[in-house]
Design an enzyme around this catalytic site. Structure first.
Site, PDB file in Angstrom:
ATOM      1  N   ARG A   1      50.687  15.864  -3.776  1.00  0.00           N
ATOM      2  CA  ARG A   1      49.753  14.977  -3.080  1.00  0.00           C
ATOM      3  C   ARG A   1      48.325  15.260  -3.533  1.00  0.00           C
ATOM      4  O   ARG A   1      47.743  16.274  -3.147  1.00  0.00           O
ATOM      5  CB  ARG A   1      49.864  15.188  -1.569  1.00  0.00           C
ATOM      6  CG  ARG A   1      51.262  14.977  -1.014  1.00  0.00           C
ATOM      7  CD  ARG A   1      51.346  15.500   0.408  1.00  0.00           C
ATOM      8  NE  ARG A   1      52.691  15.324   0.963  1.00  0.00           N
ATOM      9  CZ  ARG A   1      53.058  15.776   2.157  1.00  0.00           C
ATOM     10  NH1 ARG A   1      52.197  16.455   2.911  1.00  0.00           N
ATOM     11  NH2 ARG A   1      54.288  15.577   2.595  1.00  0.00           N
TER      12      ARG A   1
ATOM     13  N   ASP B   1      44.328  14.749  -3.484  1.00  0.00           N
ATOM     14  CA  ASP B   1      43.393  14.440  -2.404  1.00  0.00           C
ATOM     15  C   ASP B   1      42.646  13.134  -2.661  1.00  0.00           C
ATOM     16  O   ASP B   1      42.673  12.587  -3.766  1.00  0.00           O
ATOM     17  CB  ASP B   1      42.338  15.549  -2.277  1.00  0.00           C
ATOM     18  CG  ASP B   1      42.936  16.926  -2.075  1.00  0.00           C
ATOM     19  OD1 ASP B   1      44.120  17.006  -1.689  1.00  0.00           O
ATOM     20  OD2 ASP B   1      42.215  17.916  -2.311  1.00  0.00           O
TER      21      ASP B   1
ATOM     22  N   ARG C   1      40.089  22.965  -6.004  1.00  0.00           N
ATOM     23  CA  ARG C   1      38.659  22.691  -5.797  1.00  0.00           C
ATOM     24  C   ARG C   1      37.931  23.913  -5.235  1.00  0.00           C
ATOM     25  O   ARG C   1      36.762  24.152  -5.564  1.00  0.00           O
ATOM     26  CB  ARG C   1      38.495  21.482  -4.886  1.00  0.00           C
ATOM     27  CG  ARG C   1      38.902  20.169  -5.555  1.00  0.00           C
ATOM     28  CD  ARG C   1      38.979  19.025  -4.564  1.00  0.00           C
ATOM     29  NE  ARG C   1      37.703  18.800  -3.912  1.00  0.00           N
ATOM     30  CZ  ARG C   1      37.558  18.033  -2.830  1.00  0.00           C
ATOM     31  NH1 ARG C   1      38.618  17.437  -2.262  1.00  0.00           N
ATOM     32  NH2 ARG C   1      36.368  17.860  -2.288  1.00  0.00           N
TER      33      ARG C   1
END
Length: 245
Positions: free
Chosen positions: A51, A53, A198
């Site tokens: 998944r 973001d 990130r």
């Protein structure tokens, strides 16, 4: 039932991420499922390898779906590309065996992060990279990156809401290169938690700016306290580059 494997590219800039949030929502999964449902004449659910973001892009997201209707690989690919928005492309469709599962069969993933490291903006890449004006010390960043290699509990480097599942992940490689004004960070591992890449990049940026010492990373990992990690890199610089099976 026919099982199809999809290789998908997308610009995630205007979407709320990969995962469907509800009927008619603005997600990659939702857009593709809507088109496939029209093709199949039945409700279709696709399974993604992971998944991404909101705002994150993909060079090669992998997904699979099953449908009763028989359509050739070319027919599925042509139908999808005809009716999908032009910021989502299906670049390959392949028949796979019935037990193939895009998420459970994935062995590793590779993410690429792009930093534009010049004092001026990049007009053409501002939506596809993070701009850091101050010069980054790439050698310090490379040394710091070694602390992330191997198997660790990455609780500190995730914003995952559930703590029931294991937060242990293994990073196989982490490369940092300069390329015509860009700093490109490529990380490969057996899986990644929500916001993990990130937050790792955010720490490397802090090290590159002299705001954080690389020697602090092991204690941040051991602390399992998310507040210790500091900044999180912007979504627009992140790309899912490759999924290994």
């Amino acid at each position: 039932m026919n099982n199809y494997k999809l290789t998908i590219q997308y610009d995630g800039g205007r979407y709320k991420g990969w995962q469907r949030l509800g009927d008619g929502d603005n997600t990659i999964q939702g857009k593709i499922e809507n088109v496939l449902t029209e093709l199949a004449g039945e409700k279709i659910e696709i399974i993604g390898s992971g998944r991404t973001d909101a705002g994150v892009h993909a060079f090669a997201q992998i997904a699979n779906f099953k449908m009763r209707k028989h359509a050739t690989e070319d027919e599925v690919m042509q139908y999808l590309n005809r009716y999908l928005p032009n910021d989502i492309s299906v670049v390959d469709v392949t028949f796979v065996h019935d037990r193939f599962h895009a998420r459970y069969n994935a062995k590793d993933k590779t993410y690429l992060y792009k930093i534009w490291n010049e004092p001026y903006t990049h007009p053409f890449m501002r939506k596809y990279s993070m701009h850091v004006e101050e010069k980054l010390d790439i050698e310090k960043m490379r040394k710091a990156s070694q602390h992330f290699l191997g198997k660790h509990d990455f609780t500190s480097y995730s914003n995952a809401k559930s703590k029931k599942k294991s937060m242990v992940r293994e990073i196989y490689s982490l490369e940092i290169k300069k390329n015509a004004g860009f700093i490109e960070i490529k990380v490969r591992g057996n899986g990644f938690l929500y916001n993990m890449v990130r937050k790792i990049v955010g720490t490397l940026i802090e090290v590159g700016l002299g705001e954080k010492d690389a020697t602090a990373i092991p204690s941040i990992l051991e602390s399992k306290e998310r507040i210790q990690t500091g900044r999180m890199a912007d979504a627009e610089g992140l790309y899912l580059e490759k999924v290994g099976f």
